[in-house]
Each structure stands twice: as structure tokens, then as C-alpha cells.
Design a protein around this motif. Structure first.
Motif: not given
Length: 264
Positions: A38-45, A221-226, A253-254
Motif C-alpha cells: 500500500t502506497l500513501h501519496l500526499n501532495f505538498v506543493k 489520478l489527479n493528486l494535485e486535485k485530490t 505527467a506530474n
């Protein structure tokens, strides 16, 4: 274990299967052993790959200002037929453009979702094919500069695709093709300037990607949005992370997103 940093396209090694590495400024992560975890991805900036500032990413990991100023994002990158370094003419930075353009380039056929024609520096074979998620590829011509590769691609894409259907690629909806036969079929359409560079004796290269399963239906998956996401990594293909619930994340792309990545 927590990793944090700005995303860049994954580094790869041509093995069976392809090996993937996510690189941060002071660390790197071998991705293949993470299949099934399981990976947990978090957008910071956001962080521009060129200037390093926290600015909105415009394209290719660059902020808008850098995208239109940097020699690394000139129009000749996507349209190699626009290259002018061989004429000693600058687009944005002649020294940079000479280093990039005046070196051997390959025009190739790759099969990711369909047979397509493409161009890359010789030094980027087979990396370019891996990044496109091609399961088979073959060289057509090897030329001494980017311009000649570009005019060859332009001539050939009138007779074969030059785009990949990324949805078919990440769901592994693929069919094998006889790329040697395709190469011979396209030979007559190669421009006179590059006919002498035709590669008649190259064999197909087969590529195998690390994946437990492929989801029949996918969602980008749009991490910046979610803001954050959690999922089980089931595979990697091209520059995509493929998750058990059907979400796919295009690392390339990210580029320019500063993220936290936790494994657990």
C-alpha cells in the motif's frame, strides 16, 4: 517509511522485467519490490524543475515562465523537424541545442497500444521505449542529427500512427505486430536524404513490465486535485503506477509536484 521530494520521471533499467526507481534529491526508491504494498501519496506543493520556485506547473514540470524561456522546452523537442542547430541557427540557446541535436538519433517503430513511429536520441534507446510502455520496438534509421530524424518521422507518420493510446497501454490491451514487416513496408516512404541510413538488420526488442495484474477499467489520478491517495500498487508500465482499484498515476505527467510517499 516516508519519502518526500519533487517528482521527476522514474529512472529505469532494461532488465526482465524492467526495473524502476523513483529518485528524490537525496534519496531513491526501488519501486519493483513495492508491488502488492500500500502506497500513501500526499501532495505538498509545486516546485518548478528549472527555477525551483513554488509556482504552478505549466508543462513538463516547468512553470510558465521557465517553459517559454528554457532551451530544454523548445518546439524542436516535440517537433524534431524544427531543429536548426545543424544550420548553426539558434532557437533559444545554440550551445545547448548543438549538444542535444547534433548527435545520433534513431527513428523507430514501437508497439504500446498500436504501432507508432517515433524519434529519440540513440543514447535514449531503449529508455524511450520503456517510458512509452512499448512491449516491442525496432529501429528504422539512424541519422547524425535531430533534424534528419524529424523529417523522416514526418514522412512516415503519413502512413503509420505517431501517438499512443495510453488507456489501451495501461490496461495491457495489446496485440503483437511484425515490426520487421512494418519497417519494410515503410521503407519506400523514407525521404531521399535519409534512405542511406536505413537499418535493415536490426531485430525487434521485447520489453516486459512488472505487473501482477492489469485493471480492465482505469481512472487517472489527479493528486494535485485530490490532495492525497492510498492504494495497493499492482504494476508499473511506461511511467505509470497502476493500482489495484483501477487508479493510474502518470509520474512523468506530474513532474514538478512535491509529494510525500509513505509505504505501509
Amino acid at each position: 517509511m516516508l519519502f518526500e521530494g519533487v517528482l521527476r520521471k522514474m529512472r529505469t533499467e532494461f532488465e526482465d522485467p524492467i526495473q524502476y526507481f523513483l529518485e528524490f534529491e537525496s534519496d531513491f526508491l526501488h519501486m519493483n519490490p513495492l508491488l502488492g504494498k500500500t502506497l500513501h501519496l500526499n501532495f505538498v506543493k509545486t516546485q518548478c524543475l528549472n527555477c525551483g520556485n513554488d509556482r504552478p506547473i505549466y508543462r513538463q514540470g516547468f512553470c510558465r515562465s521557465c517553459f517559454f524561456d528554457s532551451p530544454a522546452t523548445g518546439d524542436w523537442i516535440m517537433r524534431p523537424e524544427l531543429s536548426t542547430a545543424h544550420l548553426d541557427q539558434a532557437d533559444r540557446d545554440l550551445d545547448y541545442e548543438k549538444r542535444a541535436q547534433l548527435q545520433p538519433h534513431i527513428v523507430y517503430l514501437a508497439n504500446s497500444s498500436n504501432v507508432k513511429v517515433g524519434v529519440t536520441r540513440k543514447s535514449q534507446i531503449p529508455t524511450r521505449w520503456i517510458d512509452q510502455g512499448a512491449h516491442e520496438a525496432i529501429e528504422i534509421v539512424e541519422v547524425p542529427n535531430r533534424y534528419l530524424a524529424g523529417i523522416t518521422e514526418v514522412a512516415l507518420k503519413a502512413h503509420v500512427a505517431d501517438k499512443t493510446n495510453w488507456r489501451k497501454m495501461v490496461t495491457n490491451t495489446i496485440e503483437d505486430a511484425d515490426l520487421k514487416a512494418w519497417r519494410e513496408k515503410l521503407r519506400e516512404f523514407i525521404p531521399e536524404e535519409t534512405q542511406s541510413y536505413f537499418l535493415a538488420d536490426r531485430d525487434e526488442t521485447q520489453l516486459h513490465f512488472p505487473a501482477k495484474t492489469y485493471a480492465p477499467k482505469i481512472k487517472s489520478l489527479n493528486l494535485e486535485k485530490t490532495g492525497n491517495y492510498q492504494g495497493v500498487l499492482q504494476g508499473i508500465k511506461g511511467q505509470y503506477l497502476l493500482f489495484e482499484d483501477g487508479h493510474v498515476f502518470n509520474v512523468r505527467a506530474n513532474e514538478g509536484l512535491y509529494v510525500g510517499l509513505d509505504i505501509g
